[in-house]
Scaffold this active site. Structure first.
Site, short mmCIF file in Angstrom:
data_model
loop_
_atom_site.label_atom_id
_atom_site.label_comp_id
_atom_site.label_asym_id
_atom_site.label_seq_id
_atom_site.Cartn_x
_atom_site.Cartn_y
_atom_site.Cartn_z
N ASP A 107 17.34 -35.36 -25.13
CA ASP A 107 16.68 -34.14 -24.68
C ASP A 107 17.65 -33.00 -24.46
O ASP A 107 18.87 -33.21 -24.33
CB ASP A 107 15.90 -34.41 -23.39
CG ASP A 107 16.78 -34.98 -22.29
OD1 ASP A 107 17.38 -36.05 -22.51
OD2 ASP A 107 16.90 -34.35 -21.23
N GLU A 122 17.20 -36.81 -19.53
CA GLU A 122 18.36 -36.67 -18.65
C GLU A 122 18.35 -35.33 -17.93
O GLU A 122 18.75 -35.24 -16.76
CB GLU A 122 19.65 -36.83 -19.46
CG GLU A 122 20.93 -36.94 -18.61
CD GLU A 122 21.57 -35.60 -18.32
OE1 GLU A 122 22.53 -35.55 -17.51
OE2 GLU A 122 21.14 -34.59 -18.92
#
Length: 562
Positions: A161, A228
């Site tokens: 991400d 994350e």
């Protein structure tokens, strides 16, 4: 070293390694402080010296280095790597803080399916020969079984991400944030530096080893989370749970995740930094509830006025700076003091004695505190980032809240941080006769004037500092030295040094702590991380740095299997 970049037509202009002896640049990577104990002495012994260490090269490098040379110099490999990497950047795997559960709302994560398809197409051997499990829908867990089950597996982690791009900033980007534009040296776009370069490099290294018939003795596990940037609750937490259940605690040889890895030239010596720990963190929300009323008859201090006073008090009373034995920052300073001349002789003496002499320690803390960047390395930091209050210009505000983000000293704790902020609130509460609640616990009774509420979430304790000695560290740091000395700066006569330090930010490694003590947050960068604009406008990395990461992973996997 000169590496020739390539575009569609072949080689571009050569890139020369940049050198600097500016301590201020390296200071950006100094990131932590620890407490002084009794006057004149510390309970711990002085921090160990900073040995140059052994350069570790796999046997295959001595036998035939053409395979490693191919990663950096072969036009076909470079162009293929560029195609795969820029293709990954073009896929917008943005996560917001309020993302829904992927099990019930997979459509909100649909771009991750596109990203997975890109990986499968780009790395066919990885996806045909390694076992792939999708954990909690979008977490990627690859397992390359080793031939010797008695050897602890190696764990390589990264995240898929990226942080959002604010629409008002689009005009400020040199190239569109999801274009993956390559200008002959740099790859531009959100996620190019954080963290798709590492993820793609991990897979590229494994793909190359598979293509060459390499069979590991030690099992290799790749674990890629997908949130994350919002705390890892859906991704890394679930992946770590699977690994912990499957292998158990203290079951892995080492973990290598994203982190610092800047290579700086200081006094003709290459210094490479590795994060061997992280600060803790916690967000504290403070609210004040007071009686309302018409603004034509205001009290001496409105709710917003009282909150402003509290904010000013908190900022005027920061956490105390401190630096203690065992602190990665002290170790880093001692590496610089031992191997370079960035400090004068008197300061060098203080740095070497700072682990056991309070006078010297105070001098080093004073030195670090003079710069706003290094000052944050020797104390718990606090930043008021959010404030809300007031609904109408002629109505007294009844409820105001604000949020403080803290990055916690390694030898401090979440509880110590909460206690100091609570102490600050008590000062204002007593002066203006206000109550205090800590979550649901009454600290001071509510009054007719109102009351504060301090909402403290779970928080994250500082990470345990990873070893900087022993067999694992020797092989890990030695593999870094190999890439630096043989490829990045082969022209330097002095051997390179690998120095541990500490990250101020946090990573997905928090969820993997039980699996190994050997956690290293590292990815090669010949450019200062602050200059690559991580989480900001014009994020970029260089193709060379991406290939250096590939090369390191490729060689490190072989070395840990010898």
């Amino acid at each position: 070293m000169r590496i020739y970049l390539t575009d569609e037509d072949g080689a571009g202009e050569p890139v020369k390694s940049k050198r600097t002896s500016n301590w201020g640049k390296i200071a950006v990577l100094v990131t932590l402080g620890i407490s002084v104990l009794e006057p004149g002495v510390f309970k711990s012994q002085p921090a160990e010296s900073c040995p140059v260490g052994e350069t570790i090269r796999p046997l295959s490098f001595y036998e035939d280095r053409s395979s490693t040379d191919e990663i950096l110099f072969n036009y076909a490999w470079r162009n293929k790597s560029l195609e795969i990497f820029t293709g990954a950047v073009k896929i917008s795997t943005v996560v917001q803080d309020d993302m829904p559960d992927p099990n019930t709302h997979p459509e909100a994560w649909s771009n991750f399916t596109r990203f997975h398809n890109h990986l499968e197409k780009s790395f066919p051997l990885v996806h045909s020969r390694l076992r792939l499990e999708k954990v909690n829908v979008f977490g990627l867990l690859y397992t390359w079984e080793g031939s010797d089950p008695n050897l602890k597996p190696l764990l390589l982690t990264a995240h898929q991400d990226v942080v959002p791009v604010l629409e008002p900033t689009l005009k400020d980007w040199k190239y569109p944030p999801f274009s993956g534009h390559f200008d002959g040296e740099r790859i531009w776009g959100r996620g190019s530096s954080d963290d798709k370069s590492l993820l793609i490099a991990d897979l590229a290294a494994v793909e190359k080893l598979l293509s060459e018939g390499f069979q590991p003795k030690r099992t290799i596990v790749l674990s890629f989370g997908f949130d994350e940037e919002r705390g890892g609750e859906f991704g890394a937490k679930s992946l770590a749970g699977v690994l912990n259940e499957r292998y158990g605690e203290d079951s892995f040889y080492a973990l290598v995740d994203e982190g610092v890895g800047t290579v700086e030239i200081v006094d003709d010596r290459a210094i490479t930094v590795v994060a061997i720990g992280e600060k803790g963190s916690i967000n504290l929300e403070i609210s004040l509830t007071t009686p309302g009323g018409h603004s034509s008859v205001p009290p001496p201090h409105t709710n917003i006025g009282l909150v402003s006073k509290l904010i000013s008090y908190i900022e005027d009373h920061p956490f105390k700076a401190s630096l203690g034995p065992g602190n990665p920052v002290l170790y880093y300073l001692q590496c610089l003091a031992e191997h370079t001349n960035v400090f004068d002789e008197q300061l060098k003496k203080h740095i070497f004695k700072a682990g056991y002499d309070t006078k010297s320690n105070a001098e080093v803390v004073k030195y670090l505190s003079e710069d706003p960047v290094t000052s944050s390395s020797v104390k718990t930091t606090q930043a008021i980032d959010i404030i809300n209050g007031g609904i109408k210009s002629n109505a007294l505000p009844e409820f105001v809240s604000f949020v403080i983000n803290h990055r916690i000293n390694v030898e401090s704790s979440v509880n110590e941080t909460i206690e100091q902020v609570l102490s600050d609130i008590k000062v204002l509460s007593k002066e203006y006769n206000l109550g205090i609640l800590l979550n649901d616990e009454e600290i001071l009774p509510k009054t007719e004037n109102g009351y504060f509420v301090l909402n403290a979430g779970e928080g994250l304790e500082p990470a345990k500092v990873s070893p900087r000695e022993g067999e694992v560290w020797t092989k890990f740091s030695g593999s870094i030295k190999h890439i630096v000395e043989d490829y990045i700066h082969p022209d330097l006569e002095k051997p390179s040094v690998v120095a541990g330090t500490l990250m101020t930010g946090n990573t997905d490694t928090r969820y993997y702590w039980p699996l190994t003590d050997n956690i290293y947050r590292f990815m090669f960068s010949t450019t200062e991380l602050v200059k690559t604009h991580i989480h900001s406008v014009n994020e970029y990395t260089t193709l060379d740095d991406h290939l250096f990461i590939q090369l390191f992973v490729y060689e490190f996997i072989q070395s840990v299997n010898e």
